[in-house]
Scaffold this motif. Structure first.
Motif, PDB file in Angstrom:
ATOM      1  N   MET A 104       0.838  -1.196   0.000  1.00  0.00           N
ATOM      2  CA  MET A 104       0.000   0.000   0.000  1.00  0.00           C
ATOM      3  C   MET A 104       0.870   1.241   0.000  1.00  0.00           C
ATOM      4  N   GLY A 105       0.365   2.292  -0.628  1.00  0.00           N
ATOM      5  CA  GLY A 105       1.093   3.560  -0.672  1.00  0.00           C
ATOM      6  C   GLY A 105       0.982   4.307   0.638  1.00  0.00           C
ATOM      7  N   ALA A 106       1.910   5.195   0.836  1.00  0.00           N
ATOM      8  CA  ALA A 106       1.897   6.017   2.051  1.00  0.00           C
ATOM      9  C   ALA A 106       0.744   7.017   1.985  1.00  0.00           C
ATOM     10  N   VAL A 107       0.104   7.232   3.098  1.00  0.00           N
ATOM     11  CA  VAL A 107      -0.974   8.205   3.169  1.00  0.00           C
ATOM     12  C   VAL A 107      -0.359   9.585   3.313  1.00  0.00           C
ATOM     13  N   ILE A 108      -0.725  10.485   2.421  1.00  0.00           N
ATOM     14  CA  ILE A 108      -0.208  11.848   2.460  1.00  0.00           C
ATOM     15  C   ILE A 108      -1.231  12.725   3.159  1.00  0.00           C
ATOM     16  N   GLU A 109      -0.814  13.349   4.242  1.00  0.00           N
ATOM     17  CA  GLU A 109      -1.715  14.242   4.964  1.00  0.00           C
ATOM     18  C   GLU A 109      -1.776  15.573   4.229  1.00  0.00           C
ATOM     19  N   SER A 110      -2.982  16.009   3.954  1.00  0.00           N
ATOM     20  CA  SER A 110      -3.177  17.242   3.204  1.00  0.00           C
ATOM     21  C   SER A 110      -2.867  18.463   4.067  1.00  0.00           C
ATOM     22  N   PRO A 111      -2.197  19.468   3.484  1.00  0.00           N
ATOM     23  CA  PRO A 111      -1.966  20.711   4.214  1.00  0.00           C
ATOM     24  C   PRO A 111      -3.185  21.641   4.162  1.00  0.00           C
ATOM     25  N   PHE A 112      -4.277  21.161   3.557  1.00  0.00           N
ATOM     26  CA  PHE A 112      -5.464  21.988   3.370  1.00  0.00           C
ATOM     27  C   PHE A 112      -6.615  21.527   4.255  1.00  0.00           C
ATOM     28  N   MET A 113      -7.442  22.491   4.635  1.00  0.00           N
ATOM     29  CA  MET A 113      -8.651  22.222   5.411  1.00  0.00           C
ATOM     30  C   MET A 113      -9.853  22.728   4.633  1.00  0.00           C
ATOM     31  N   THR A 114     -10.962  22.040   4.812  1.00  0.00           N
ATOM     32  CA  THR A 114     -12.211  22.520   4.225  1.00  0.00           C
ATOM     33  C   THR A 114     -12.676  23.742   5.002  1.00  0.00           C
ATOM     34  N   GLU A 115     -13.703  24.398   4.483  1.00  0.00           N
ATOM     35  CA  GLU A 115     -14.255  25.562   5.169  1.00  0.00           C
ATOM     36  C   GLU A 115     -14.708  25.194   6.587  1.00  0.00           C
ATOM     37  N   SER A 116     -15.375  24.073   6.713  1.00  0.00           N
ATOM     38  CA  SER A 116     -15.873  23.624   8.012  1.00  0.00           C
ATOM     39  C   SER A 116     -14.720  23.324   8.979  1.00  0.00           C
ATOM     40  N   GLU A 117     -13.689  22.642   8.485  1.00  0.00           N
ATOM     41  CA  GLU A 117     -12.519  22.333   9.323  1.00  0.00           C
ATOM     42  C   GLU A 117     -11.792  23.611   9.739  1.00  0.00           C
ATOM     43  N   ALA A 118     -11.662  24.550   8.800  1.00  0.00           N
ATOM     44  CA  ALA A 118     -10.987  25.816   9.099  1.00  0.00           C
ATOM     45  C   ALA A 118     -11.770  26.610  10.146  1.00  0.00           C
ATOM     46  N   ALA A 119     -13.084  26.606  10.019  1.00  0.00           N
ATOM     47  CA  ALA A 119     -13.923  27.309  10.997  1.00  0.00           C
ATOM     48  C   ALA A 119     -13.739  26.685  12.385  1.00  0.00           C
ATOM     49  N   ASP A 120     -13.736  25.368  12.458  1.00  0.00           N
ATOM     50  CA  ASP A 120     -13.505  24.686  13.740  1.00  0.00           C
ATOM     51  C   ASP A 120     -12.130  25.042  14.293  1.00  0.00           C
ATOM     52  N   PHE A 121     -11.125  25.058  13.431  1.00  0.00           N
ATOM     53  CA  PHE A 121      -9.754  25.366  13.831  1.00  0.00           C
ATOM     54  C   PHE A 121      -9.665  26.753  14.457  1.00  0.00           C
ATOM     55  N   LEU A 122     -10.374  27.725  13.857  1.00  0.00           N
ATOM     56  CA  LEU A 122     -10.343  29.108  14.342  1.00  0.00           C
ATOM     57  C   LEU A 122     -11.431  29.399  15.378  1.00  0.00           C
ATOM     58  N   LYS A 123     -12.221  28.385  15.706  1.00  0.00           N
ATOM     59  CA  LYS A 123     -13.334  28.548  16.665  1.00  0.00           C
ATOM     60  C   LYS A 123     -14.350  29.576  16.161  1.00  0.00           C
ATOM     61  N   LEU A 124     -14.643  29.496  14.856  1.00  0.00           N
ATOM     62  CA  LEU A 124     -15.635  30.361  14.216  1.00  0.00           C
ATOM     63  C   LEU A 124     -16.699  29.489  13.579  1.00  0.00           C
ATOM     64  N   LYS A 125     -17.760  30.111  13.130  1.00  0.00           N
ATOM     65  CA  LYS A 125     -18.766  29.405  12.346  1.00  0.00           C
ATOM     66  C   LYS A 125     -18.369  29.491  10.877  1.00  0.00           C
ATOM     67  N   ALA A 126     -18.739  28.478  10.106  1.00  0.00           N
ATOM     68  CA  ALA A 126     -18.438  28.476   8.674  1.00  0.00           C
ATOM     69  C   ALA A 126     -19.048  29.702   8.007  1.00  0.00           C
ATOM     70  N   LYS A 127     -20.224  30.114   8.450  1.00  0.00           N
ATOM     71  CA  LYS A 127     -20.871  31.295   7.878  1.00  0.00           C
ATOM     72  C   LYS A 127     -20.032  32.548   8.108  1.00  0.00           C
ATOM     73  N   THR A 128     -19.357  32.621   9.245  1.00  0.00           N
ATOM     74  CA  THR A 128     -18.481  33.766   9.530  1.00  0.00           C
ATOM     75  C   THR A 128     -17.337  33.806   8.526  1.00  0.00           C
ATOM     76  N   LEU A 129     -16.728  32.646   8.233  1.00  0.00           N
ATOM     77  CA  LEU A 129     -15.657  32.605   7.229  1.00  0.00           C
ATOM     78  C   LEU A 129     -16.175  33.019   5.855  1.00  0.00           C
ATOM     79  N   ARG A 130     -17.382  32.569   5.496  1.00  0.00           N
ATOM     80  CA  ARG A 130     -17.970  32.972   4.213  1.00  0.00           C
ATOM     81  C   ARG A 130     -18.165  34.480   4.146  1.00  0.00           C
ATOM     82  N   ASN A 131     -18.674  35.059   5.219  1.00  0.00           N
ATOM     83  CA  ASN A 131     -18.869  36.508   5.255  1.00  0.00           C
ATOM     84  C   ASN A 131     -17.534  37.239   5.173  1.00  0.00           C
TER      85      ASN A 131
END
Length: 72
Positions: A1-28
């Motif tokens: 099996m190939g090595a799993v590459i961890e992505s340096p990117f987060m989805t909008e929802s993950e980024a909002a959780d990371f910053l302790k914000l709501k996804a709607k706040t990031l959209r705004n």
């Protein structure tokens, strides 16, 4: 099996959780041209982890220093 590459990117929802914000706040914030840098991968908005950390660091506030009240 190939090595799993961890992505340096987060989805909008993950980024909002990371910053302790709501996804709607990031959209705004994106709509107003504010907030952390983001990228579009096709139609998907993603945030690079290092950009979120940098945004958090530059958004850091210094405590307000209270000046002593001068007595006459």
């Amino acid at each position: 099996m190939g090595a799993v590459i961890e992505s340096p990117f987060m989805t909008e929802s993950e980024a909002a959780d990371f910053l302790k914000l709501k996804a709607k706040t990031l959209r705004n914030m994106r709509w107003r041209g504010e907030g952390p840098s983001y990228r579009k991968h096709g139609s998907r908005v993603v945030y690079k982890v290092n950009d979120l950390r940098a945004y958090s660091q530059i958004s850091k506030l210094q405590p307000y220093k209270v000046r002593p009240i001068a007595t006459a």
